[in-house]
Motif scaffolding. Structure first.
Motif, PDB file in Angstrom:
ATOM      1  N   LEU A 126       0.818  -1.208   0.000  1.00 28.00           N
ATOM      2  CA  LEU A 126       0.000   0.000   0.000  1.00 28.00           C
ATOM      3  C   LEU A 126       0.855   1.263   0.000  1.00 28.00           C
ATOM      4  O   LEU A 126       0.366   2.344  -0.333  1.00 28.00           O
ATOM      5  N   ALA A 127       2.097   1.150   0.418  1.00 29.57           N
ATOM      6  CA  ALA A 127       2.980   2.309   0.505  1.00 29.57           C
ATOM      7  C   ALA A 127       4.418   1.877   0.265  1.00 29.57           C
ATOM      8  O   ALA A 127       4.793   0.736   0.565  1.00 29.57           O
ATOM      9  N   GLN A 128       5.217   2.809  -0.265  1.00 28.08           N
ATOM     10  CA  GLN A 128       6.634   2.522  -0.477  1.00 28.08           C
ATOM     11  C   GLN A 128       7.404   2.548   0.838  1.00 28.08           C
ATOM     12  O   GLN A 128       8.337   1.780   1.038  1.00 28.08           O
ATOM     13  N   PRO A 133       4.801   7.577   1.634  1.00 28.48           N
ATOM     14  CA  PRO A 133       3.973   6.502   1.063  1.00 28.48           C
ATOM     15  C   PRO A 133       4.110   6.387  -0.452  1.00 28.48           C
ATOM     16  O   PRO A 133       4.114   5.279  -0.997  1.00 28.48           O
ATOM     17  N   GLY A 134       4.172   7.521  -1.151  1.00 30.87           N
ATOM     18  CA  GLY A 134       4.438   7.497  -2.571  1.00 30.87           C
ATOM     19  C   GLY A 134       3.284   7.162  -3.488  1.00 30.87           C
ATOM     20  O   GLY A 134       3.425   7.194  -4.705  1.00 30.87           O
ATOM     21  N   GLY A 135       2.116   6.852  -2.935  1.00 28.60           N
ATOM     22  CA  GLY A 135       0.969   6.515  -3.777  1.00 28.60           C
ATOM     23  C   GLY A 135      -0.259   7.302  -3.368  1.00 28.60           C
ATOM     24  O   GLY A 135      -0.164   8.469  -2.981  1.00 28.60           O
ATOM     25  N   ASN A 136      -1.408   6.658  -3.424  1.00 23.23           N
ATOM     26  CA  ASN A 136      -2.651   7.346  -3.063  1.00 23.23           C
ATOM     27  C   ASN A 136      -3.172   6.941  -1.686  1.00 23.23           C
ATOM     28  O   ASN A 136      -4.300   7.277  -1.327  1.00 23.23           O
ATOM     29  N   VAL A 137      -2.356   6.211  -0.907  1.00 25.67           N
ATOM     30  CA  VAL A 137      -2.791   5.724   0.407  1.00 25.67           C
ATOM     31  C   VAL A 137      -1.902   6.297   1.507  1.00 25.67           C
ATOM     32  O   VAL A 137      -0.666   6.242   1.423  1.00 25.67           O
ATOM     33  N   THR A 138      -2.513   6.835   2.536  1.00 27.86           N
ATOM     34  CA  THR A 138      -1.807   7.258   3.736  1.00 27.86           C
ATOM     35  C   THR A 138      -2.749   7.059   4.925  1.00 27.86           C
ATOM     36  O   THR A 138      -3.818   6.468   4.777  1.00 27.86           O
ATOM     37  N   GLY A 139      -2.345   7.493   6.102  1.00 29.58           N
ATOM     38  CA  GLY A 139      -3.226   7.337   7.263  1.00 29.58           C
ATOM     39  C   GLY A 139      -2.508   6.788   8.464  1.00 29.58           C
ATOM     40  O   GLY A 139      -1.369   7.177   8.755  1.00 29.58           O
ATOM     41  N   ALA A 286       0.646  10.912  -1.119  1.00 27.43           N
ATOM     42  CA  ALA A 286       2.005  10.411  -1.329  1.00 27.43           C
ATOM     43  C   ALA A 286       3.019  11.090  -0.426  1.00 27.43           C
ATOM     44  O   ALA A 286       4.067  10.504  -0.089  1.00 27.43           O
ATOM     45  N   ASP A 287       2.719  12.324   0.003  1.00 31.90           N
ATOM     46  CA  ASP A 287       3.670  13.115   0.784  1.00 31.90           C
ATOM     47  C   ASP A 287       3.362  13.128   2.286  1.00 31.90           C
ATOM     48  O   ASP A 287       4.114  13.732   3.053  1.00 31.90           O
ATOM     49  N   LEU A 288       2.280  12.510   2.697  1.00 29.63           N
ATOM     50  CA  LEU A 288       1.879  12.544   4.112  1.00 29.63           C
ATOM     51  C   LEU A 288       2.356  11.270   4.805  1.00 29.63           C
ATOM     52  O   LEU A 288       1.857  10.175   4.516  1.00 29.63           O
ATOM     53  N   PRO A 289       3.307  11.363   5.718  1.00 28.24           N
ATOM     54  CA  PRO A 289       3.817  10.163   6.392  1.00 28.24           C
ATOM     55  C   PRO A 289       2.714   9.385   7.102  1.00 28.24           C
ATOM     56  O   PRO A 289       1.806   9.961   7.699  1.00 28.24           O
ATOM     57  N   ILE A 290       2.801   8.073   7.003  1.00 32.35           N
ATOM     58  CA  ILE A 290       1.875   7.192   7.708  1.00 32.35           C
ATOM     59  C   ILE A 290       2.238   7.199   9.183  1.00 32.35           C
ATOM     60  O   ILE A 290       3.404   7.002   9.549  1.00 32.35           O
ATOM     61  N   MET A 291       1.255   7.415  10.027  1.00 31.09           N
ATOM     62  CA  MET A 291       1.494   7.511  11.456  1.00 31.09           C
ATOM     63  C   MET A 291       1.328   6.160  12.135  1.00 31.09           C
ATOM     64  O   MET A 291       0.457   5.365  11.770  1.00 31.09           O
ATOM     65  N   GLN A 292       2.146   5.920  13.134  1.00 32.39           N
ATOM     66  CA  GLN A 292       2.048   4.711  13.943  1.00 32.39           C
ATOM     67  C   GLN A 292       1.459   5.069  15.313  1.00 32.39           C
ATOM     68  O   GLN A 292       1.393   6.249  15.670  1.00 32.39           O
ATOM     69  N   PRO A 293       1.029   4.074  16.076  1.00 35.26           N
ATOM     70  CA  PRO A 293       0.458   4.376  17.392  1.00 35.26           C
ATOM     71  C   PRO A 293       1.420   5.159  18.266  1.00 35.26           C
ATOM     72  O   PRO A 293       2.627   4.884  18.280  1.00 35.26           O
ATOM     73  N   THR A 294       0.894   6.129  18.970  1.00 40.14           N
ATOM     74  CA  THR A 294       1.720   6.941  19.868  1.00 40.14           C
ATOM     75  C   THR A 294       1.461   6.599  21.331  1.00 40.14           C
ATOM     76  O   THR A 294       2.247   6.940  22.197  1.00 40.14           O
ATOM     77  N   LYS A 295       0.347   5.927  21.578  1.00 39.91           N
ATOM     78  CA  LYS A 295       0.006   5.592  22.961  1.00 39.91           C
ATOM     79  C   LYS A 295      -0.767   4.274  22.981  1.00 39.91           C
ATOM     80  O   LYS A 295      -1.636   4.039  22.146  1.00 39.91           O
ATOM     81  N   PHE A 296      -0.401   3.414  23.919  1.00 40.30           N
ATOM     82  CA  PHE A 296      -1.103   2.153  24.088  1.00 40.30           C
ATOM     83  C   PHE A 296      -1.811   2.159  25.435  1.00 40.30           C
ATOM     84  O   PHE A 296      -1.212   2.513  26.457  1.00 40.30           O
ATOM     85  N   GLU A 297      -3.063   1.765  25.432  1.00 35.27           N
ATOM     86  CA  GLU A 297      -3.861   1.733  26.657  1.00 35.27           C
ATOM     87  C   GLU A 297      -3.808   0.338  27.274  1.00 35.27           C
ATOM     88  O   GLU A 297      -4.048  -0.654  26.576  1.00 35.27           O
ATOM     89  N   LEU A 298      -3.507   0.273  28.556  1.00 35.56           N
ATOM     90  CA  LEU A 298      -3.602  -0.985  29.290  1.00 35.56           C
ATOM     91  C   LEU A 298      -4.907  -0.947  30.077  1.00 35.56           C
ATOM     92  O   LEU A 298      -5.108  -0.075  30.928  1.00 35.56           O
TER      93      LEU A 298
END
Length: 325
Positions: A126-128, A133-139, A286-298
């Motif tokens: 889905l991304a490079q 990402p380089g394509g049409n998918v980000t998030g 394509a130019d918007l970095p894909i974000m990863q989780p910043t906080k995990f809930e226990l």
């Protein structure tokens, strides 16, 4: 739409899904929202997304139009849903999970797609890269190399008798092979014996629990549309079969699961609004970095722990984000 308004819509006998009527007059940019599950089970994700959009000045029916579609855990419906949204000339898609996102990407390589809860978008093609990402998918991706190991360790701490762990996964989810390998390797590393238990339908969930307590001491639930939609069933069956359960998100623990460690899907859908806002204002996926989780809930359900005869370590209670009693 306020949360209580959504709940009243869901509970009303005359509700017709999707919420955005097909014949409505469209205002502003048109956003297709596709969730893999049922509106009644996963409607809070749409509510969170709409709340995030409102915080950025976008209001459904006023200066934008949201067309929500629900796959209802039936992947065969996805091509028809995609074709319908493309016929509606949507400007952007918001997709939940890897199965829906892959289906959307297969249908269009030009329409912007903002994904939520996709395990490894690079591995799925889905991304490079996450940074570009380089394509049409980000998030937003919910991949975390450390989270699987953390969940397994927490399971052993709260249920120290655990030696054999069943890993419940959806055989149709494209992320399952990668997730299983990560879980298998991490479980083996800390002395556990893992076994993969795959399901493809809600009915399969009932059948896989037959005889499972003889083969496993605990249950590790992977996150995918099928398990999320059937979280109450899974929590109930796990309790009835004496299987302490490590859950991927809070919603399972609210439904009676033992404990969870993971990102909040509601929060992730709210964060997706920022991507949508930026794209509607001219940014390219394509130019918007894909974000990863910043906080995990226990989250820990001490009532469920008591039903298993388990005592939650005080140190775990002290670091928990929420304790359900």
């Amino acid at each position: 739409m306020r949360r209580r308004d959504f709940i009243s819509l869901v509970s009303g006998s005359a509700v017709a899904w999707p919420l955005a009527a097909r014949g409505q007059k469209k205002r502003g940019p048109v956003i297709g929202f596709i969730d893999p599950g049922l509106a009644q089970a996963n409607g809070s994700f749409l509510v969170s997304f709409l709340e995030g959009m409102r915080e950025l000045g976008w209001r459904d029916g006023e200066n934008m139009t949201v067309l929500d579609r629900w796959v209802e855990n039936q992947p065969a419906q996805l091509p028809g849903i995609m074709a319908g949204l493309l016929a509606e000339r949507v400007d952007l898609l918001v997709t939940g999970g890897s199965l829906v996102t892959n289906g959307a990407r297969a249908a269009t390589d030009s329409l912007p797609i903002v994904m939520v809860a996709v395990g490894d978008p690079v591995a799925f093609g889905l991304a490079q890269s996450l940074a570009r990402p380089g394509g049409n998918v980000t998030g937003l991706s919910n991949v975390s190399l450390d989270l699987v190991a953390k969940r397994l360790q927490l399971l052993v701490e709260i249920a120290p008798a655990t030696k054999r762990v069943a890993v419940l996964a959806d055989s149709r989810d494209p992320g399952t092979p990668t997730y299983w390998l990560q879980t298998r390797d991490n479980a083996t590393r800390i002395g556990l014996t893992p076994q993969l238990v795959e399901v493809a339908t809600a009915d399969d969930i009932d059948s896989v629990f037959i005889g499972l307590p003889e083969r496993a001491d605990a249950l590790f639930v992977t996150i995918n549309p099928l398990t999320v939609a059937n979280r109450t069933k899974i929590a109930t069956l796990a309790l009835a079969n004496g299987l302490p359960t490590s859950c991927p998100i809070r919603d399972f623990v609210v439904a009676g699961g033992l404990q969870s460690s993971g990102s909040s899907l509601q929060n992730d859908f709210r964060r997706a609004a920022d991507f949508v806002d930026r794209i509607l204002k001219g940014a390219r996926p394509a130019d918007l970095p894909i974000m990863q989780p910043t906080k995990f809930e226990l989250v820990i359900n001490v009532k469920t722990a008591g039903a298993f005869g388990l005592t939650v370590p005080p140190t775990m209670l002290a670091i928990a984000d929420e304790v359900i009693e």
